[in-house]
Design a protein around this motif. Structure first.
Motif, PDB file in Angstrom:
ATOM      1  N   ARG A   1      17.467   5.157   0.845  1.00 20.74           N
ATOM      2  CA  ARG A   1      16.947   5.702   2.628  1.00 20.74           C
ATOM      3  C   ARG A   1      17.646   6.225   3.385  1.00 20.74           C
ATOM      4  NH1 ARG A   1      12.871   6.750   1.556  1.00 20.74           N
ATOM      5  NH2 ARG A   1      12.222   6.825   4.068  1.00 20.74           N
ATOM      6  N   ARG A   2      17.298   6.512   4.456  1.00 14.96           N
ATOM      7  CA  ARG A   2      17.337   6.745   5.690  1.00 14.96           C
ATOM      8  C   ARG A   2      19.135   5.610   6.172  1.00 14.96           C
ATOM      9  NH1 ARG A   2      12.502   8.496   8.620  1.00 14.96           N
ATOM     10  NH2 ARG A   2      12.102   7.947   6.707  1.00 14.96           N
TER      11      ARG A   2
ATOM     12  N   ILE B   1      -5.349  14.502   1.330  1.00 18.05           N
ATOM     13  CA  ILE B   1      -6.375  15.180   0.713  1.00 18.05           C
ATOM     14  C   ILE B   1      -5.654  16.612  -0.148  1.00 18.05           C
ATOM     15  CG2 ILE B   1      -8.833  15.793  -0.702  1.00 18.05           C
ATOM     16  CD1 ILE B   1      -9.114  14.140   2.148  1.00 18.05           C
TER      17      ILE B   1
ATOM     18  N   TYR C   1      -7.926  11.099   8.188  1.00 14.09           N
ATOM     19  CA  TYR C   1      -7.551  11.607   6.985  1.00 14.09           C
ATOM     20  C   TYR C   1      -6.968  13.693   7.383  1.00 14.09           C
ATOM     21  CZ  TYR C   1     -11.463   8.932   6.054  1.00 14.09           C
ATOM     22  OH  TYR C   1     -12.328   8.330   5.421  1.00 14.09           O
TER      23      TYR C   1
ATOM     24  N   LYS D   1       0.956  -1.357   0.096  1.00 17.16           N
ATOM     25  CA  LYS D   1      -0.308  -0.056   0.129  1.00 17.16           C
ATOM     26  C   LYS D   1       0.797   1.094  -0.271  1.00 17.16           C
ATOM     27  CE  LYS D   1      -3.666   1.684   2.759  1.00 17.16           C
ATOM     28  NZ  LYS D   1      -4.634   1.834   3.705  1.00 17.16           N
ATOM     29  N   GLU D   2       2.195   1.580   0.624  1.00 21.11           N
ATOM     30  CA  GLU D   2       2.601   2.495   0.698  1.00 21.11           C
ATOM     31  C   GLU D   2       3.384   2.996  -0.614  1.00 21.11           C
ATOM     32  OE1 GLU D   2       6.960   2.358   2.923  1.00 21.11           O
ATOM     33  OE2 GLU D   2       5.484   0.829   4.273  1.00 21.11           O
TER      34      GLU D   2
ATOM     35  N   TRP E   1       8.242  10.449  -7.007  1.00 16.86           N
ATOM     36  CA  TRP E   1       8.121   8.902  -6.477  1.00 16.86           C
ATOM     37  C   TRP E   1       7.522   7.171  -6.942  1.00 16.86           C
ATOM     38  CZ3 TRP E   1      10.238   8.946  -2.076  1.00 16.86           C
ATOM     39  CH2 TRP E   1      10.156   9.809  -0.558  1.00 16.86           C
TER      40      TRP E   1
ATOM     41  N   LYS F   1      -3.109   7.213  14.498  1.00 21.20           N
ATOM     42  CA  LYS F   1      -3.250   6.251  13.236  1.00 21.20           C
ATOM     43  C   LYS F   1      -2.730   4.486  14.105  1.00 21.20           C
ATOM     44  CE  LYS F   1      -3.211   4.291   9.448  1.00 21.20           C
ATOM     45  NZ  LYS F   1      -4.457   4.138   8.318  1.00 21.20           N
TER      46      LYS F   1
ATOM     47  N   SER G   1       0.601   5.307  -1.187  1.00 24.82           N
ATOM     48  CA  SER G   1       0.127   6.215  -0.584  1.00 24.82           C
ATOM     49  C   SER G   1       1.259   7.335  -0.433  1.00 24.82           C
ATOM     50  CB  SER G   1      -0.137   5.412   1.026  1.00 24.82           C
ATOM     51  OG  SER G   1       0.865   4.953   1.658  1.00 24.82           O
ATOM     52  N   VAL G   2       2.228   6.946  -0.481  1.00 24.90           N
ATOM     53  CA  VAL G   2       3.580   8.316  -0.606  1.00 24.90           C
ATOM     54  C   VAL G   2       3.359   9.059  -1.641  1.00 24.90           C
ATOM     55  CG1 VAL G   2       5.219   6.955  -2.439  1.00 24.90           C
ATOM     56  CG2 VAL G   2       5.644   7.766  -0.376  1.00 24.90           C
ATOM     57  N   CYS G   3       2.764   8.614  -2.235  1.00 21.33           N
ATOM     58  CA  CYS G   3       2.043   9.978  -3.454  1.00 21.33           C
ATOM     59  C   CYS G   3       1.682  11.816  -3.049  1.00 21.33           C
ATOM     60  CB  CYS G   3       0.762   9.532  -4.353  1.00 21.33           C
ATOM     61  SG  CYS G   3       0.003  11.355  -5.048  1.00 21.33           S
TER      62      CYS G   3
ATOM     63  N   GLU H   1      10.971  16.493   5.991  1.00 17.97           N
ATOM     64  CA  GLU H   1       9.774  16.627   4.843  1.00 17.97           C
ATOM     65  C   GLU H   1       9.664  14.975   4.999  1.00 17.97           C
ATOM     66  OE1 GLU H   1       7.880  17.616   2.615  1.00 17.97           O
ATOM     67  OE2 GLU H   1       7.519  16.027   1.371  1.00 17.97           O
ATOM     68  N   LEU H   2      10.319  14.279   5.371  1.00 18.25           N
ATOM     69  CA  LEU H   2      11.216  12.931   6.328  1.00 18.25           C
ATOM     70  C   LEU H   2       9.882  12.163   7.172  1.00 18.25           C
ATOM     71  CD1 LEU H   2      14.402  12.359   6.910  1.00 18.25           C
ATOM     72  CD2 LEU H   2      13.344  12.038   4.374  1.00 18.25           C
TER      73      LEU H   2
ATOM     74  N   ARG I   1       2.752  10.020   4.447  1.00 17.19           N
ATOM     75  CA  ARG I   1       1.760   9.233   4.165  1.00 17.19           C
ATOM     76  C   ARG I   1       2.143   7.244   3.800  1.00 17.19           C
ATOM     77  NH1 ARG I   1       5.146  12.983   1.737  1.00 17.19           N
ATOM     78  NH2 ARG I   1       5.575  11.965  -0.098  1.00 17.19           N
ATOM     79  N   ARG I   2       3.310   7.239   4.167  1.00 23.95           N
ATOM     80  CA  ARG I   2       3.337   5.616   4.056  1.00 23.95           C
ATOM     81  C   ARG I   2       2.449   4.653   4.976  1.00 23.95           C
ATOM     82  NH1 ARG I   2       7.998   4.022   0.778  1.00 23.95           N
ATOM     83  NH2 ARG I   2       8.955   5.402   0.534  1.00 23.95           N
ATOM     84  N   GLU I   3       2.165   5.230   6.148  1.00 21.84           N
ATOM     85  CA  GLU I   3       1.767   4.808   7.050  1.00 21.84           C
ATOM     86  C   GLU I   3       0.209   4.609   7.031  1.00 21.84           C
ATOM     87  OE1 GLU I   3       4.714   5.910  10.748  1.00 21.84           O
ATOM     88  OE2 GLU I   3       2.697   7.032  10.216  1.00 21.84           O
ATOM     89  N   GLY I   4      -0.739   5.483   5.568  1.00 21.88           N
ATOM     90  CA  GLY I   4      -1.286   5.148   5.450  1.00 21.88           C
ATOM     91  C   GLY I   4      -2.242   6.271   5.879  1.00 21.88           C
TER      92      GLY I   4
ATOM     93  N   TYR J   1       6.451  13.581   7.020  1.00 24.53           N
ATOM     94  CA  TYR J   1       5.751  14.010   6.296  1.00 24.53           C
ATOM     95  C   TYR J   1       5.663  12.896   5.216  1.00 24.53           C
ATOM     96  CZ  TYR J   1       2.624  16.061   2.395  1.00 24.53           C
ATOM     97  OH  TYR J   1       1.289  16.279   1.910  1.00 24.53           O
ATOM     98  N   GLU J   2       7.034  11.972   4.762  1.00 24.40           N
ATOM     99  CA  GLU J   2       6.764  11.275   4.036  1.00 24.40           C
ATOM    100  C   GLU J   2       6.291   9.764   5.003  1.00 24.40           C
ATOM    101  OE1 GLU J   2      10.685  10.034   2.369  1.00 24.40           O
ATOM    102  OE2 GLU J   2      10.041   7.819   1.518  1.00 24.40           O
ATOM    103  N   ASP J   3       6.736   9.411   5.990  1.00 22.20           N
ATOM    104  CA  ASP J   3       6.465   8.430   6.894  1.00 22.20           C
ATOM    105  C   ASP J   3       4.793   8.354   7.094  1.00 22.20           C
ATOM    106  OD1 ASP J   3       8.881   7.164   7.005  1.00 22.20           O
ATOM    107  OD2 ASP J   3       9.446   8.155   9.174  1.00 22.20           O
TER     108      ASP J   3
ATOM    109  N   VAL K   1      -4.446   9.198   4.889  1.00 20.23           N
ATOM    110  CA  VAL K   1      -5.000   9.827   3.861  1.00 20.23           C
ATOM    111  C   VAL K   1      -4.685  11.073   3.859  1.00 20.23           C
ATOM    112  CG1 VAL K   1      -6.820  10.158   2.364  1.00 20.23           C
ATOM    113  CG2 VAL K   1      -6.471   8.307   3.597  1.00 20.23           C
TER     114      VAL K   1
ATOM    115  N   SER L   1      -6.085   8.453  -5.368  1.00 19.08           N
ATOM    116  CA  SER L   1      -6.998   8.805  -4.296  1.00 19.08           C
ATOM    117  C   SER L   1      -8.601   8.379  -3.913  1.00 19.08           C
ATOM    118  CB  SER L   1      -7.621  11.024  -4.598  1.00 19.08           C
ATOM    119  OG  SER L   1      -7.785  11.220  -3.025  1.00 19.08           O
TER     120      SER L   1
ATOM    121  N   PHE M   1      -7.350   5.261  -2.244  1.00 16.17           N
ATOM    122  CA  PHE M   1      -7.466   5.584  -0.338  1.00 16.17           C
ATOM    123  C   PHE M   1      -8.838   6.450   0.492  1.00 16.17           C
ATOM    124  CE2 PHE M   1      -2.919   5.546  -2.693  1.00 16.17           C
ATOM    125  CZ  PHE M   1      -3.262   4.351  -1.951  1.00 16.17           C
TER     126      PHE M   1
END
Ligand SMILES: Cc1cc2nc3c(=O)[nH]c(=O)nc-3n(C[C@H](O)[C@H](O)[C@H](O)COP(=O)(O)OP(=O)(O)OC[C@H]3O[C@@H](n4cnc5c(N)ncnc54)[C@H](O)[C@@H]3O)c2cc1C
Ligand code: SF4
Ligand code: SF4
Ligand code: SF4
Ligand code: SF4
Lengths: 160, 580
Positions: free
Chosen positions: A159-160, B404, B377, A23-24, A85, B370, A27-29, B390-391, B397-400, B393-395, B402, A55, A58
């Motif tokens: 990655r980090r 918008i 959301y 999923k990620e 991405w 979450k 979802s990283v979009c 930013e990292l 998003r990855r964690e799901g 924020y990226e995490d 949502v 979108s 999700f």
């Protein structure tokens, strides 16, 4: 006017699995809509936004058969190539098509060609054209092709 | 001490200033033909750099080596021998790495009219008497070469410098301007500039693009907004390129033995220190940062390099000149809801200055919720998570969670737990058990505008933390970056204080013979610069001579600012400013 109400989050997660990713990976979009700016379907003057498709997934909305991407996506990977991405939207579209039990015009034609020529066709064409390509200097495009092909290989992630 | 500074950009020069003021020998090693770094390439900044550098250029304790390249480093008894390609060696007790940043080169999308912001700066430079003939429409495209899989950091300065470029453009001409953005990462007053430019007709589009078709006469740009694809012609497309780590850090790290982090910046073992004893770091070698922060960290690195041991000490940290605004309390709600919606957007320009703070808080809360298994959301009008932020924020998003992304002109209305998003071509409703909005916290920032001003106000640029002689700002306003910035800021402020002394400070002198040790001056001193020292002193003038231990005032040179309050307070008139 688009209205979104239904909820089928679980099914949408299945679609992502069907596409062969986590999923990620989607979802990283960032929501930047760069994909929409280059999408081939938009060349046909159909207002299409691949980001909206993600979108919707999700948000747990149903994606219908008549969604322009489901119908017309050419699997050209222009979106993926431009996406910061490198999100592989066409693979979601393929999974959706499978889920919805439909095939695009493009895939029909492609499969048709294979049923006539078989897969042998591809290396055959390549062999036949190799001398010509060398002579005419087409080899300079090789790096570009390799780059294109590299989309279909697993990606290295910094990655980090 | 001998201090070697590698890199003659603004940060290196700032470090040199502090070290020179501390009376040390300084060598600046610059690999280019002249010092200046990136500022030398930015329209109108060149002059600022020159003025700044001119103040120390002729200092006899300063050596500048131009076009120098390091080929070897040896460390013996705490002393670095740095061998240059020219055959010479530099001997240094301390080294500061200030090698700066490397602007991203978007070679695949560049063209004649699709230019980078560096090229655009050269185009609108005040040195050019004329602008290009065809200059009616300009597009700025943000986030080029940042915030991506290849390089996931936000470059922190490109949004800001774009608003600066717009300002300078509008001072010279009146082209139609469009900004294509993902988020607008402005700081402080820049939000007011944004508003002013919007009012003046600059168009902001919350959509990015990679469709640029260039021909002789201009560039066609495609972008998707308001539910449809648009195509528009521009005379110039300016790519706001990001800032990447300088690749030179790789060989340098091997030569000196310090480590780099996974992105290629110097690993900061402790604030402004590398993991090698005696090697310090400042400016763009640390992370993408603005000129102001490059100066701040330069001052700080200069300061730490000329001190020994555990600096800054606890006592210095708690100096009352360092002003920290208490951080407003925002806590993750708990309760019996299964879904939560955040609205990260506000119409209040003053409150926008706190976008960085609220963005960080919202992301942290969203991640907590979450993790607790809720559906989360986040509706964003803007998300300000610069640099390493930013990292996070990226995490998220990855964690799901949502996210918008609301476009320009899209409106959110709330009806209880329901949020209705109304756009040009879309309208939808989200239901959530709990709604949290930026504006719910706006009251926390009322009358606090001053907090953000100093991060962007141009006239304060050369003194990055100073608010007044007795007030230097550190901490909260950079939340969540405050953690790594606070000590940097304290160090930078100490550098500023040291430099300030230059002009006006004359130390008071105590006539020790006559001092009665009453301590009035100590009480009077606002800077705690007077210490009552116990000394042996002959106390009887007549009769037997007796030696006794008595207190005597001593002026602490580091802390004294030369205000003169002690002299005017002393009842016996023993403190004087002799040199005046
Ligand atoms: C297009 C653009 C516009 C910008 N506009 C703004 C703005 O408006 N406002 C703002 O605040 N910031 C702006 N910035 C950011 C600003 O340029 C940086 O914050 C600042 O230059 C960083 O200073 P620095 O001294 O750390 O690094 P640099 O300016 O990069 O200087 C580093 C120096 O080190 C030298 N060096 C590198 N490697 C070596 C080596 N191995 N040996 C010896 N010397 C070496 C380099 O030659 C250079 O002189 C902009 C950046 C860009 C790209
Ligand atoms: S792969 Fe499909 S979605 Fe992507 S650009 Fe091509 S047509 Fe559009
Ligand atoms: S280009 Fe990629 S990151 Fe941007 S909106 Fe499309 S899918 Fe998301
Ligand atoms: S500062 Fe960050 S958000 Fe703004 S253009 Fe640069 S990378 Fe993008
Ligand atoms: S001059 Fe001012 S700062 Fe210095 S010792 Fe006297 S009162 Fe303190």
């Amino acid at each position: 006017m688009q209205k979104i109400e239904k909820n089928c989050a679980l099914q949408n997660e299945k679609i992502i699995e069907l596409a062969g990713y986590k999923k990620e990976d989607f979802s990283v979009c960032l929501g930047c809509k760069i994909c929409a700016s280059v999408c081939t379907v938009n060349d046909l003057s159909i207002n299409t936004n691949p980001q909206e498709l993600l979108s919707s997934l999700f948000l747990g909305n149903t994606i219908e058969k008549d969604n322009p991407l489901v119908r017309y996506c050419t699997n050209c990977y222009r979106c993926t190539s431009a996406c910061p991405w490198k999100i592989r939207i066409p693979e979601v579209v393929r999974a959706l098509r499978e889920d919805l039990g439909i095939e695009s015009q493009f895939e029909k034609a492609f499969k048709g060609a294979i049923s006539i020529w078989g897969r042998v066709y591809e290396p055959y064409v390549f062999l036949m054209s190799a001398t010509f390509m060398l002579k005419e200097g087409y080899m300079q495009y090789m790096p570009k092709w390799l780059e294109y092909i590299s989309f279909h290989l697993p990606h290295k992630t910094k990655r980090r | 001490m001998n201090i070697l500074i590698v890199g003659g950009g603004i940060s290196g020069i700032s470090a040199a200033k502090v070290a020179l003021k501390g009376n040390h020998n300084v060598t600046i090693l610059e690999c280019a033909a002249e010092p200046g770094g990136l500022m030398e390439k930015i329209a109108n900044c060149r002059v600022g750099f020159k003025t700044f550098f001119d103040e120390i250029r002729h200092d006899p304790k300063l050596t500048v080596i131009k076009g120098g390249k390091i080929i070897g480093v040896e460390k013996r008894d705490g002393m670095f021998e740095v061998k240059l390609e020219s055959g010479n060696s530099i001997y240094a007790d301390r080294v500061i790495v200030a090698t700066g940043l490397s602007p991203f080169d978007p070679k695949e999308i560049k063209g004649k009219r699709i230019i980078t912001s560096l090229e655009y700066d050269a185009l609108i430079d005040q040195r050019n008497e004329e602008l290009p003939a065809q200059f009616g429409k300009v597009a700025f495209v943000l986030c080029i070469g940042s915030r991506s899989k290849e390089y996931p950091l936000c470059s922190s300065v490109c949004c800001s410098y774009t608003i600066r470029e717009i300002k300078w453009t509008l001072q010279r001409a009146k082209p139609e301007i469009t900004v294509f953005y993902n988020d607008l990462r402005f700081f402080g007053q820049e939000f007011y500039m944004e508003k002013a430019f919007r009012d003046a007709g600059v168009t902001f589009v919350r959509a990015n693009s990679r469709y640029f078709e260039e021909d002789e006469k201009g560039v066609s740009v495609r972008y998707f907004t308001g539910g449809e694809l648009k195509e528009e012609r521009f005379d110039y497309v300016v790519l706001s390129i990001g800032l990447r780590p300088n690749p030179q850090l790789v060989p340098l790290s091997k030569l000196f033995g310090f480590s780099l982090n996974g992105f290629g910046f110097v690993k900061e073992e402790a604030p402004l220190r590398t993991d090698v004893e005696g090697v310090y770091v400042s400016g763009g070698a640390l992370e993408p940062m603005s000129i102001k922060d490059a100066i701040l960290t330069g001052f700080g690195a200069g300061m730490i390099a000329i001190r020994n041991g555990d600096f800054p000490s606890e006592a210095i940290r708690n100096d009352e000149r360092f002003y920290r605004e208490p951080e407003p309390e925002i806590t993750t709600p708990d309760g019996n809801f299964s879904s939560c919606l955040f609205y990260l957007g506000t119409e209040d320009t003053g409150a926008r200055m706190f976008y960085e703070f609220v963005s960080a808080k919202f992301i942290a809360m969203a991640r907590d919720l979450k993790k607790a298994g809720k559906i989360v959301y986040v509706l964003t009008k803007n998300m300000v998570t610069p640099s390493y932020g930013e990292l996070v924020y990226e995490d998220a998003r990855r964690e799901g969670i949502v996210f918008i992304h609301l476009e320009e002109g899209e409106i959110v209305t709330f009806d209880g737990d329901q949020a209705r998003i109304t756009g040009l071509k879309r309208e939808f409703v989200l239901n959530a058990g709990k709604v949290i909005r930026f504006d719910d916290y706006a009251y926390l920032f009322k009358e606090k505008e001053f907090l953000s001003l100093y991060r962007s106000e141009p006239q304060l640029r050369w003194s990055p933390t100073k608010w007044g002689r007795k007030r230097y700002h550190v901490g909260f306003i950079r939340h969540p970056r405050a953690e790594r910035w606070e000590t940097r800021e304290i160090l930078g402020a100490l550098g500023e204080i040291l430099l300030d002394m230059e002009e006006e400070r004359v130390l008071p002198e105590v006539n020790e013979e006559r001092c009665s040790g009453c301590g009035s001056c100590k009480d009077a001193c606002p800077h705690d610069a007077i210490e009552m020292e116990i000394r042996e002193k002959q106390i009887a003038l007549f009769g037997p001579q007796v030696m006794s231990n008595v207190p005597i005032a001593r002026v602490k040179e580091d802390a004294c600012v030369g205000c003169g309050l002690c002299a005017s307070t002393c009842p016996s008139d023993v403190i004087h400013f002799n040199s005046v």
